[in-house]
Design an enzyme around this catalytic site. Structure first.
Site, PDB file in Angstrom:
ATOM      1  N   GLU A   9       0.933  -1.417  -0.309  1.00 52.04           N
ATOM      2  CA  GLU A   9      -0.077   0.073   0.103  1.00 52.04           C
ATOM      3  C   GLU A   9       0.977   1.188   0.334  1.00 52.04           C
ATOM      4  O   GLU A   9       1.570   1.278   0.852  1.00 52.04           O
ATOM      5  CB  GLU A   9      -1.154  -0.483   1.065  1.00 52.04           C
ATOM      6  CG  GLU A   9      -1.475   0.698   1.173  1.00 52.04           C
ATOM      7  CD  GLU A   9      -2.451   1.319   0.311  1.00 52.04           C
ATOM      8  OE1 GLU A   9      -3.298   2.440   0.008  1.00 52.04           O
ATOM      9  OE2 GLU A   9      -2.977   0.104  -0.584  1.00 52.04           O
ATOM     10  N   CYS A  98      -2.961  -7.224   6.314  1.00 59.56           N
ATOM     11  CA  CYS A  98      -2.680  -5.560   6.091  1.00 59.56           C
ATOM     12  C   CYS A  98      -2.325  -5.495   8.169  1.00 59.56           C
ATOM     13  O   CYS A  98      -2.759  -5.812   8.776  1.00 59.56           O
ATOM     14  CB  CYS A  98      -3.368  -4.848   6.046  1.00 59.56           C
ATOM     15  SG  CYS A  98      -2.621  -2.863   5.891  1.00 59.56           S
ATOM     16  N   GLY A 223       8.127  -8.139  -1.590  1.00 60.33           N
ATOM     17  CA  GLY A 223       7.805  -7.383  -2.027  1.00 60.33           C
ATOM     18  C   GLY A 223       8.843  -5.850  -1.697  1.00 60.33           C
ATOM     19  O   GLY A 223       9.570  -5.704  -2.359  1.00 60.33           O
TER      20      GLY A 223
END
Length: 312
Positions: A9, A98, A223
């Protein structure tokens, strides 16, 4: 071996997906989450977070992009999952990992790992809504405060009809602090029928090998590691050495001019400064670069500094 680019995000947007998939080595990207509350979202929301929908839901280099949804209400997630696939997403991913406080306070993301039945109900509703030939996948952490529900949660997601499961090998409370508990992923693999993808604390080829050995997984999601070394996907496949600083500098320069789907990266100065925080893990030159650009506000000024630092 499959390597997926993780959804991050505020970091891995369509421009970053374009750049990293141009470097290569990725089989799939997942978008930043589409936040679902209590309504069917307009098409523009999906196009904003996934402009690749204009390109058969692939990056310009041809890597598929799957839309990720985040929320707590099964019926609304199912409604929006249908929209995602109708617009062209090759399946739907569900975010149960998340750790952001603002997200968890509104009962989204990792906070749901405390409620096994709700996980099941969400996955089941979305699976029923999405055509059978398209995958419904999920990403979880090992738990919220502890790992006591890790196995139950994975089994519930499996029994609800998920196609695949990504496991970030830490709890929400553990955040991003090392180590990652890859051995717990192996425990999950042992009790589910799902293909499982390992995620967490993979920064180089050796980490990838250790992760695969400890987790029993052949497939990985990366990531932060890909931001710290843009050719990490190729590196962990054994295809390339870590990218040299000069090549990385040219990549950062090229990034300033990227324009896809009509968007030319309006936030380049801030994004490069943010990126330096990841790069300094692999490149000591990134610390100096950040010091030299921290007060600069124009892309061309930053590009000049990059050219000087790499002698381009």
């Amino acid at each position: 071996m499959r390597v997926y680019l993780a959804p991050m995000e505020g970091v891995v947007d369509h421009l970053m997906r374009d750049m990293l998939t141009r470097v290569g080595g990725f089989d799939l990207c997942v978008t930043e989450f589409v936040r679902v509350v209590d309504q069917k979202l307009p098409h523009k929301t999906f196009y904003r977070l996934c402009p690749e929908l204009h390109n058969d839901c692939k990056t310009p280099s041809g890597v598929p992009v799957k839309i990720q949804l985040l929320g707590q209400h099964p019926e609304w997630l199912a409604e929006n999952a249908m929209t995602a696939v109708e617009l062209g997403s090759p399946g739907v991913d569900l975010n149960f990992g998340c750790p952001a406080k603002t997200v968890n306070k509104s009962k989204g993301g990792a906070v749901l790992l405390q409620y096994t039945q709700q996980l099941h109900d969400i996955v089941y509703a979305v699976r029923q809504a999405v055509p059978a030939h398209l995958p419904v996948t999920a990403k979880i952490r090992l738990g919220y405060e502890d790992k006591s529900l890790a196995i139950d949660n994975a089994v519930a997601i499996d029994e609800a009809g998920a196609s695949e499961l990504v496991v970030h090998a830490r709890t929400k409370t553990e955040g991003y602090r090392p180590p990652a508990y890859w051995d717990w992923i192996k425990k999950i693999k042992a009790v589910t029928r799902l293909p499982v993808i390992a995620n967490g604390e993979i920064w180089n080829h050796d980490d990838a090998v250790r992760c695969m050995q400890a987790s029993g997984c052949d497939d990985l999601m990366i990531g932060r590691g890909a931001l710290a070394m843009p050719n990490l996907a190729r590196h962990i496949r054994g295809e390339e050495a870590p990218m040299a600083w000069q090549d990385l500098s040219q990549l950062l320069i090229d990034y300033s001019g990227y324009e896809i789907f009509g968007d030319k990266g309006r936030y380049y100065p801030n994004r490069i400064k943010q990126w330096c925080g990841y790069l300094k893990r692999q490149y000591p030159q990134a610390e100096t670069l950040f010091s030299n650009i921290r007060r600069l506000q124009k892309a061309d000024e930053i590009v000049n500094v990059l050219r000087q630092s790499a002698h381009l």
